[in-house]
Motif scaffolding. Structure first.
Motif, short mmCIF file in Angstrom:
data_model
loop_
_atom_site.label_atom_id
_atom_site.label_comp_id
_atom_site.label_asym_id
_atom_site.label_seq_id
_atom_site.Cartn_x
_atom_site.Cartn_y
_atom_site.Cartn_z
N GLY A 1 -25.20 -17.37 19.00
CA GLY A 1 -24.02 -18.10 18.56
C GLY A 1 -23.89 -19.44 19.25
O GLY A 1 -23.53 -20.45 18.64
N ASP B 1 -18.37 -15.66 15.76
CA ASP B 1 -17.66 -14.55 16.38
C ASP B 1 -18.37 -13.21 16.15
O ASP B 1 -18.34 -12.32 17.01
CB ASP B 1 -16.23 -14.46 15.84
CG ASP B 1 -15.36 -15.63 16.29
OD1 ASP B 1 -15.76 -16.33 17.25
OD2 ASP B 1 -14.30 -15.85 15.67
N SER B 2 -19.02 -13.07 15.00
CA SER B 2 -19.69 -11.81 14.69
C SER B 2 -20.89 -11.54 15.59
O SER B 2 -21.40 -10.42 15.64
CB SER B 2 -20.15 -11.81 13.23
OG SER B 2 -21.23 -12.71 13.04
N PRO C 1 -24.66 -13.23 21.78
CA PRO C 1 -23.78 -14.38 22.00
C PRO C 1 -24.55 -15.69 22.22
O PRO C 1 -24.06 -16.76 21.85
CB PRO C 1 -22.98 -13.98 23.24
CG PRO C 1 -23.80 -12.93 23.91
CD PRO C 1 -24.48 -12.19 22.81
N GLN D 1 -16.73 -20.12 11.90
CA GLN D 1 -16.32 -19.48 13.14
C GLN D 1 -16.46 -17.97 13.06
O GLN D 1 -16.81 -17.31 14.05
CB GLN D 1 -14.87 -19.85 13.46
CG GLN D 1 -14.40 -19.39 14.84
CD GLN D 1 -15.21 -20.00 15.96
OE1 GLN D 1 -15.36 -21.20 16.04
NE2 GLN D 1 -15.74 -19.14 16.84
N GLN D 2 -16.25 -17.40 11.90
CA GLN D 2 -16.44 -15.97 11.73
C GLN D 2 -17.89 -15.56 11.99
O GLN D 2 -18.15 -14.52 12.58
CB GLN D 2 -16.02 -15.55 10.31
CG GLN D 2 -14.53 -15.46 10.08
CD GLN D 2 -14.19 -15.03 8.67
OE1 GLN D 2 -14.84 -15.43 7.70
NE2 GLN D 2 -13.16 -14.21 8.53
N HIS E 1 -13.02 -21.86 8.91
CA HIS E 1 -12.90 -20.50 9.41
C HIS E 1 -14.14 -19.67 9.11
O HIS E 1 -14.51 -18.78 9.89
CB HIS E 1 -11.67 -19.84 8.80
CG HIS E 1 -11.36 -18.48 9.34
ND1 HIS E 1 -11.13 -18.25 10.69
CD2 HIS E 1 -11.26 -17.27 8.73
CE1 HIS E 1 -10.90 -16.95 10.87
NE2 HIS E 1 -10.97 -16.33 9.70
N ASN F 1 -20.82 -12.12 18.95
CA ASN F 1 -20.39 -11.99 20.34
C ASN F 1 -20.81 -10.67 20.99
O ASN F 1 -21.09 -10.62 22.18
CB ASN F 1 -18.87 -12.15 20.43
CG ASN F 1 -18.43 -13.58 20.24
OD1 ASN F 1 -19.23 -14.51 20.41
ND2 ASN F 1 -17.18 -13.77 19.86
#
Length: 275
Positions: free
Chosen positions: A185, A175-176, A182, A171-172, A168, A178
């Motif tokens: 990422g 996501d931060s 993006p 993934q955080q 997790h 986006n």
């Protein structure tokens, strides 16, 4: 009954013994600077090799790979990097393992640091022709063009690796990005985890150990250090090993870096306990 601390001569003697195993016939720090800073040479042998290297918790090959990772990421100590690449070979690491750790550097310190590290390794390998294992080419899956089906395969492959390694926490991070970057990422997923992490030259635990060493040494990647401490634990590392890697870096990146790394480890351990 009093418990006396080891005397200076014993620490020096122990350090010289370890240094001989790692450095072989290479000049020691005592020889290199004894004419101008003899105390510095003595501190290096007593503390780095007499105190740190004799601690339990990591094997000599692990310590050498962590040292190579940190020095390559810092990019400001080429003579010491060459010494410790040779030291890694002397304690049983293969050329392939050394090359993979240096390639891994590009993720955390950029291509220049990785390229300079590989150049140093080439020179060391030439001086150690009998070192175990040839520097085989990476067997990572070939990258495809961004508009091909291979690109989506890289993304899916990267997502699986990200979940396996960092869970997790990783993934955080993605996501931060986006709302601001993006594509960055996507590059992280496709290139870092879809390409670099797929090479089998070293296992995931060793990659994460190298990541912890690099992020600790750089001192500018606190959030990423926490992610990779999680990753190290997720891939089979222990809390004791994580702390030992960070403690080891006191000799190569300084006490502030090691102290900040220890603080990050404490926060990660507390978060995992709470979860």
């Amino acid at each position: 009954m009093s418990h006396a601390h080891p005397t200076a001569p014993s620490r020096l003697s122990e350090g010289l013994d370890v240094l001989k195993v790692i450095g072989g016939s290479a000049p020691t720090p005592l020889e290199a600077v004894s004419d101008i800073a003899p105390d510095l040479a003595r501190y290096a042998v007593e503390f780095a090799y007499g105190d740190l290297y004799t601690r339990p918790g990591l094997t000599l090959p692990q310590r050498q790979l962590a040292t190579v990772a940190a020095l390559a990421a810092l990019g400001n100590a080429e003579p010491q990097l060459r010494f410790h690449i040779a030291g890694a070979l002397n304690v049983g690491c293969t050329r392939r393992e050394v090359v993979e750790v240096l390639m891994h550097t590009l993720v955390y310190a950029g291509f220049p640091a990785a390229l300079n590290g590989i150049t140093a390794a080439r020179a060391v390998f030439a001086e150690h022709p009998a070192a175990p294992g040839p520097p085989e080419a990476s067997d990572a899956p070939a990258a495809s063009g961004p508009a091909t089906a291979g690109a989506s395969e890289r993304f899916a492959r990267g997502l699986r690796a990200l979940s396996e390694v960092d869970g997790h926490s990783g993934q955080q991070v993605v996501d931060s990005l986006n709302d601001i970057a993006p594509e960055l990422g996507r590059y992280l997923i496709e290139f870092v985890f879809g390409d670099v992490y797929q090479s089998t030259g070293i296992d995931l635990k060793t990659r994460e150990m190298a990541s912890v060493a690099m992020c600790t040494a750089l001192g500018t990647a606190g959030p990423q250090l926490r992610v990779h401490i999680h990753g190290f634990l997720n891939t089979g590392g222990t809390r004791e090993e994580a702390v030992e890697v960070i403690t080891h870096l006191a000799a190569y990146a300084g006490f502030p870096a090691a102290l900040n790394g220890s603080t990050a480890a404490r926060e990660v351990f507390a978060a995992r306990d709470a979860a």
